[in-house]
Design an enzyme around this catalytic site. Structure first.
Site, PDB file in Angstrom:
ATOM      1  N   LEU A  43       0.865  -1.181   0.000  1.00  0.00           N
ATOM      2  CA  LEU A  43       0.000   0.000   0.000  1.00  0.00           C
ATOM      3  C   LEU A  43       0.895   1.222   0.000  1.00  0.00           C
ATOM      4  O   LEU A  43       1.779   1.351   0.864  1.00  0.00           O
ATOM      5  CB  LEU A  43      -0.890  -0.014   1.249  1.00  0.00           C
ATOM      6  CG  LEU A  43      -1.701   1.247   1.525  1.00  0.00           C
ATOM      7  CD1 LEU A  43      -2.749   1.481   0.441  1.00  0.00           C
ATOM      8  CD2 LEU A  43      -2.359   1.151   2.904  1.00  0.00           C
ATOM      9  N   HIS A  97       9.942   5.048  -1.096  1.00  0.00           N
ATOM     10  CA  HIS A  97       8.589   5.603  -1.193  1.00  0.00           C
ATOM     11  C   HIS A  97       7.816   4.875  -0.103  1.00  0.00           C
ATOM     12  O   HIS A  97       7.819   3.640  -0.064  1.00  0.00           O
ATOM     13  CB  HIS A  97       8.003   5.305  -2.582  1.00  0.00           C
ATOM     14  CG  HIS A  97       6.654   5.914  -2.843  1.00  0.00           C
ATOM     15  ND1 HIS A  97       6.420   6.705  -3.939  1.00  0.00           N
ATOM     16  CD2 HIS A  97       5.477   5.827  -2.187  1.00  0.00           C
ATOM     17  CE1 HIS A  97       5.147   7.080  -3.949  1.00  0.00           C
ATOM     18  NE2 HIS A  97       4.547   6.547  -2.879  1.00  0.00           N
ATOM     19  N   LEU A  98       7.200   5.612   0.804  1.00  0.00           N
ATOM     20  CA  LEU A  98       6.460   5.010   1.904  1.00  0.00           C
ATOM     21  C   LEU A  98       5.579   3.875   1.388  1.00  0.00           C
ATOM     22  O   LEU A  98       4.831   4.045   0.423  1.00  0.00           O
ATOM     23  CB  LEU A  98       5.588   6.077   2.575  1.00  0.00           C
ATOM     24  CG  LEU A  98       4.619   5.589   3.641  1.00  0.00           C
ATOM     25  CD1 LEU A  98       5.377   5.049   4.845  1.00  0.00           C
ATOM     26  CD2 LEU A  98       3.688   6.713   4.057  1.00  0.00           C
ATOM     27  N   HIS A  99       5.697   2.718   2.021  1.00  0.00           N
ATOM     28  CA  HIS A  99       4.832   1.596   1.663  1.00  0.00           C
ATOM     29  C   HIS A  99       4.613   0.692   2.858  1.00  0.00           C
ATOM     30  O   HIS A  99       5.496   0.508   3.682  1.00  0.00           O
ATOM     31  CB  HIS A  99       5.369   0.802   0.466  1.00  0.00           C
ATOM     32  CG  HIS A  99       6.753   0.256   0.611  1.00  0.00           C
ATOM     33  ND1 HIS A  99       7.888   1.031   0.536  1.00  0.00           N
ATOM     34  CD2 HIS A  99       7.187  -1.004   0.836  1.00  0.00           C
ATOM     35  CE1 HIS A  99       8.964   0.274   0.681  1.00  0.00           C
ATOM     36  NE2 HIS A  99       8.562  -0.982   0.893  1.00  0.00           N
ATOM     37  N   VAL A 100       3.406   0.175   2.933  1.00  0.00           N
ATOM     38  CA  VAL A 100       3.017  -0.745   3.995  1.00  0.00           C
ATOM     39  C   VAL A 100       2.840  -2.117   3.364  1.00  0.00           C
ATOM     40  O   VAL A 100       2.169  -2.267   2.350  1.00  0.00           O
ATOM     41  CB  VAL A 100       1.698  -0.296   4.659  1.00  0.00           C
ATOM     42  CG1 VAL A 100       1.203  -1.333   5.657  1.00  0.00           C
ATOM     43  CG2 VAL A 100       1.879   1.053   5.337  1.00  0.00           C
TER      44      VAL A 100
END
Length: 139
Positions: A43, A97-100
């Site tokens: 995400l 890149h921010l990701h969950v």
């Protein structure tokens, strides 16, 4: 990120292919190309933020609501017993890149500590099927 290409920004913009699970105005979720288990989803915020501390506070709640829905889909659609939800900030963050990570989990699935086995989808069609199933299960 000025002057640097970002793999996840390219996916968000549709410039690079991915098996999209969710496409919302503020975030996109897609299957991890090297999943821990089939259905492993990433995400990302649609806008480029490198880490959690860079994400503006007003986006925090809505962003994690998406993660919550994805975790639910792991159980309701894939029949997982639960899920693993995690993120790295800089250290061990393979794409800046921010990701969950939202990963389906089952008891005795072999995931121990931080020694994570990676799997492959048998085909592009199998990956597309997982993405479609998870997308259909978001409530």
């Amino acid at each position: 990120m000025a002057g640097q290409a970002c793999l996840f920004c390219e996916i968000v913009k549709g410039e690079r292919s991915a098996h999209v699970v969710m496409d919302a105005p503020d975030a996109v979720a897609f299957l991890d190309a090297r999943p821990l288990f089939k259905g492993h989803t990433l995400l990302v915020p649609r806008d480029h933020y490198e880490t959690l501390t860079d994400l503006p506070g007003e986006f925090l709640g809505p962003f994690f609501e998406h993660a919550q829905r994805l975790a639910g889909a792991m159980e309701s659609v894939l029949g997982a017993a639960g899920s693993f939800v995690a993120m790295n900030n800089r250290v061990s963050q393979s794409v800046p890149h921010l990701h969950v990570h939202v990963v389906p989990r089952n008891r005795k699935d072999g995931l121990r500590g931080f020694f994570w086995p990676r799997q492959k989808y048998e085909s592009d069609e199998e990956a597309a099927d997982y993405a479609a199933r998870l997308s259909g299960g978001l409530t």
